[in-house]
Design a protein around this motif. Sequence first.
Motif, PDB file in Angstrom:
ATOM      1  N   ALA A 112     -24.789 -12.198 -54.237  1.00 49.62           N
ATOM      2  CA  ALA A 112     -25.124 -13.385 -55.019  1.00 49.62           C
ATOM      3  C   ALA A 112     -26.261 -13.025 -55.966  1.00 49.62           C
ATOM      4  O   ALA A 112     -27.193 -12.311 -55.595  1.00 49.62           O
ATOM      5  N   VAL A 113     -26.144 -13.502 -57.186  1.00 49.59           N
ATOM      6  CA  VAL A 113     -27.197 -13.389 -58.192  1.00 49.59           C
ATOM      7  C   VAL A 113     -27.368 -14.769 -58.806  1.00 49.59           C
ATOM      8  O   VAL A 113     -26.502 -15.630 -58.679  1.00 49.59           O
ATOM      9  N   VAL A 114     -28.482 -14.972 -59.478  1.00 49.00           N
ATOM     10  CA  VAL A 114     -28.725 -16.267 -60.116  1.00 49.00           C
ATOM     11  C   VAL A 114     -28.351 -16.174 -61.587  1.00 49.00           C
ATOM     12  O   VAL A 114     -28.751 -15.248 -62.293  1.00 49.00           O
ATOM     13  N   ARG A 115     -27.547 -17.146 -62.025  1.00 52.40           N
ATOM     14  CA  ARG A 115     -27.154 -17.271 -63.428  1.00 52.40           C
ATOM     15  C   ARG A 115     -27.495 -18.684 -63.894  1.00 52.40           C
ATOM     16  O   ARG A 115     -27.587 -19.603 -63.082  1.00 52.40           O
ATOM     17  N   PHE A 116     -27.644 -18.836 -65.193  1.00 55.40           N
ATOM     18  CA  PHE A 116     -27.880 -20.170 -65.748  1.00 55.40           C
ATOM     19  C   PHE A 116     -26.547 -20.866 -65.984  1.00 55.40           C
ATOM     20  O   PHE A 116     -25.616 -20.276 -66.538  1.00 55.40           O
ATOM     21  N   ALA A 117     -26.459 -22.110 -65.541  1.00 45.58           N
ATOM     22  CA  ALA A 117     -25.218 -22.879 -65.638  1.00 45.58           C
ATOM     23  C   ALA A 117     -24.778 -23.062 -67.091  1.00 45.58           C
ATOM     24  O   ALA A 117     -23.584 -23.059 -67.384  1.00 45.58           O
ATOM     25  N   GLU A 118     -25.721 -23.200 -67.996  1.00 48.08           N
ATOM     26  CA  GLU A 118     -25.401 -23.522 -69.383  1.00 48.08           C
ATOM     27  C   GLU A 118     -24.788 -22.362 -70.158  1.00 48.08           C
ATOM     28  O   GLU A 118     -23.921 -22.575 -71.012  1.00 48.08           O
ATOM     29  N   ASP A 119     -25.236 -21.130 -69.916  1.00 42.81           N
ATOM     30  CA  ASP A 119     -24.739 -19.997 -70.706  1.00 42.81           C
ATOM     31  C   ASP A 119     -24.235 -18.828 -69.853  1.00 42.81           C
ATOM     32  O   ASP A 119     -23.808 -17.811 -70.383  1.00 42.81           O
ATOM     33  N   ASP A 120     -24.326 -18.949 -68.540  1.00 43.44           N
ATOM     34  CA  ASP A 120     -23.865 -17.953 -67.574  1.00 43.44           C
ATOM     35  C   ASP A 120     -24.651 -16.644 -67.641  1.00 43.44           C
ATOM     36  O   ASP A 120     -24.218 -15.632 -67.107  1.00 43.44           O
ATOM     37  N   ASP A 121     -25.820 -16.649 -68.299  1.00 46.40           N
ATOM     38  CA  ASP A 121     -26.651 -15.446 -68.351  1.00 46.40           C
ATOM     39  C   ASP A 121     -27.295 -15.197 -66.993  1.00 46.40           C
ATOM     40  O   ASP A 121     -27.718 -16.129 -66.306  1.00 46.40           O
ATOM     41  N   TRP A 122     -27.406 -13.921 -66.629  1.00 45.77           N
ATOM     42  CA  TRP A 122     -28.056 -13.520 -65.391  1.00 45.77           C
ATOM     43  C   TRP A 122     -29.557 -13.750 -65.521  1.00 45.77           C
ATOM     44  O   TRP A 122     -30.171 -13.361 -66.517  1.00 45.77           O
ATOM     45  N   PHE A 123     -30.163 -14.383 -64.519  1.00 45.23           N
ATOM     46  CA  PHE A 123     -31.606 -14.591 -64.475  1.00 45.23           C
ATOM     47  C   PHE A 123     -32.194 -13.487 -63.600  1.00 45.23           C
ATOM     48  O   PHE A 123     -32.271 -13.601 -62.381  1.00 45.23           O
ATOM     49  N   ALA A 124     -32.594 -12.406 -64.228  1.00 41.89           N
ATOM     50  CA  ALA A 124     -32.996 -11.175 -63.539  1.00 41.89           C
ATOM     51  C   ALA A 124     -34.308 -11.292 -62.776  1.00 41.89           C
ATOM     52  O   ALA A 124     -34.659 -10.387 -62.023  1.00 41.89           O
ATOM     53  N   ASP A 125     -35.033 -12.396 -62.930  1.00 38.69           N
ATOM     54  CA  ASP A 125     -36.279 -12.591 -62.174  1.00 38.69           C
ATOM     55  C   ASP A 125     -36.016 -12.947 -60.715  1.00 38.69           C
ATOM     56  O   ASP A 125     -36.895 -12.774 -59.873  1.00 38.69           O
ATOM     57  N   CYS A 126     -34.846 -13.448 -60.426  1.00 38.90           N
ATOM     58  CA  CYS A 126     -34.519 -13.916 -59.075  1.00 38.90           C
ATOM     59  C   CYS A 126     -33.960 -12.787 -58.220  1.00 38.90           C
ATOM     60  O   CYS A 126     -33.447 -11.794 -58.737  1.00 38.90           O
ATOM     61  N   PRO A 127     -34.016 -12.938 -56.895  1.00 35.90           N
ATOM     62  CA  PRO A 127     -33.533 -11.894 -55.995  1.00 35.90           C
ATOM     63  C   PRO A 127     -32.050 -11.574 -56.188  1.00 35.90           C
ATOM     64  O   PRO A 127     -31.261 -12.431 -56.564  1.00 35.90           O
ATOM     65  N   VAL A 128     -31.725 -10.320 -55.907  1.00 37.43           N
ATOM     66  CA  VAL A 128     -30.349  -9.861 -55.830  1.00 37.43           C
ATOM     67  C   VAL A 128     -30.015  -9.834 -54.342  1.00 37.43           C
ATOM     68  O   VAL A 128     -30.718  -9.188 -53.566  1.00 37.43           O
ATOM     69  N   VAL A 129     -28.965 -10.551 -53.943  1.00 37.97           N
ATOM     70  CA  VAL A 129     -28.598 -10.667 -52.535  1.00 37.97           C
ATOM     71  C   VAL A 129     -27.299  -9.898 -52.304  1.00 37.97           C
ATOM     72  O   VAL A 129     -26.299 -10.147 -52.979  1.00 37.97           O
ATOM     73  N   LEU A 130     -27.345  -8.969 -51.365  1.00 36.74           N
ATOM     74  CA  LEU A 130     -26.181  -8.146 -51.025  1.00 36.74           C
ATOM     75  C   LEU A 130     -25.833  -8.372 -49.561  1.00 36.74           C
ATOM     76  O   LEU A 130     -26.731  -8.407 -48.714  1.00 36.74           O
ATOM     77  N   ASP A 131     -24.539  -8.525 -49.265  1.00 36.06           N
ATOM     78  CA  ASP A 131     -24.102  -8.707 -47.886  1.00 36.06           C
ATOM     79  C   ASP A 131     -23.286  -7.503 -47.450  1.00 36.06           C
ATOM     80  O   ASP A 131     -22.275  -7.171 -48.053  1.00 36.06           O
ATOM     81  N   PHE A 132     -23.765  -6.855 -46.406  1.00 42.31           N
ATOM     82  CA  PHE A 132     -23.082  -5.701 -45.828  1.00 42.31           C
ATOM     83  C   PHE A 132     -22.530  -6.114 -44.473  1.00 42.31           C
ATOM     84  O   PHE A 132     -23.230  -6.019 -43.460  1.00 42.31           O
ATOM     85  N   GLU A 133     -21.322  -6.660 -44.471  1.00 39.53           N
ATOM     86  CA  GLU A 133     -20.649  -7.081 -43.242  1.00 39.53           C
ATOM     87  C   GLU A 133     -21.563  -7.916 -42.347  1.00 39.53           C
ATOM     88  O   GLU A 133     -21.734  -7.643 -41.161  1.00 39.53           O
ATOM     89  N   GLY A 134     -22.141  -8.953 -42.933  1.00 38.00           N
ATOM     90  CA  GLY A 134     -22.964  -9.892 -42.168  1.00 38.00           C
ATOM     91  C   GLY A 134     -24.447  -9.597 -42.142  1.00 38.00           C
ATOM     92  O   GLY A 134     -25.226 -10.393 -41.627  1.00 38.00           O
TER      93      GLY A 134
END
Length: 179
Positions: free
Chosen positions: A37-59
């Motif tokens: 999961a990454v954070v994007r802006f709803a209005e233009d779908d741009d990635w908001f790189a200031d927010c955490p990058v969340v990765l799931d490795f099998e739970g």
Amino acid sequence: MGIAGFEPSFLVGLDAVRQAHGGRLAALTGRRLTGFAVVRFAEDDDWFADCPVVLDFEGVQLELCHWKLDELSIGWGTIDTAATIAGWEWFELTPRWSRRDDRLESLLGRELREVALLEWRPPSDRRDLAAGTVAVEFAFAGGGRLCVSNALDENHLDTGPAHPDCLRHELGRAVTPGP
């Protein structure tokens, strides 16, 4: 940031990151990347790189966030990516969690073969404020690679080869079964 569960603990430098998280990062090898999961802006779908990058490795949920010039926070299963990001009513854009990113989608389902910390070490004759910053590198089966690095106060995602000025510190490598 209004992110449910996000309580960053920023560390500076290779030794601090390796001591606090090296073992858990190494333990991810052999697992598959099953979500992100990454954070994007709803209005233009741009990635908001200031927010955490969340990765799931099998739970096992890994949360990476770079801040300032040289700080890195690594979290484990604390962020609720199903919750609405709150407190942004004053801003003209609306941040929201997204499970879409071309760089990450291509790695879904792949087994993590190696994990390493990359330390930015430019030549000594070049003054560089970013010297000593730490990135987390993931090498996947089939040749895929992801590096989450500091882009000077925000996250940067890179899937190409590591820059030659990075010193690689391997944390773990998946054992390949013998014949």
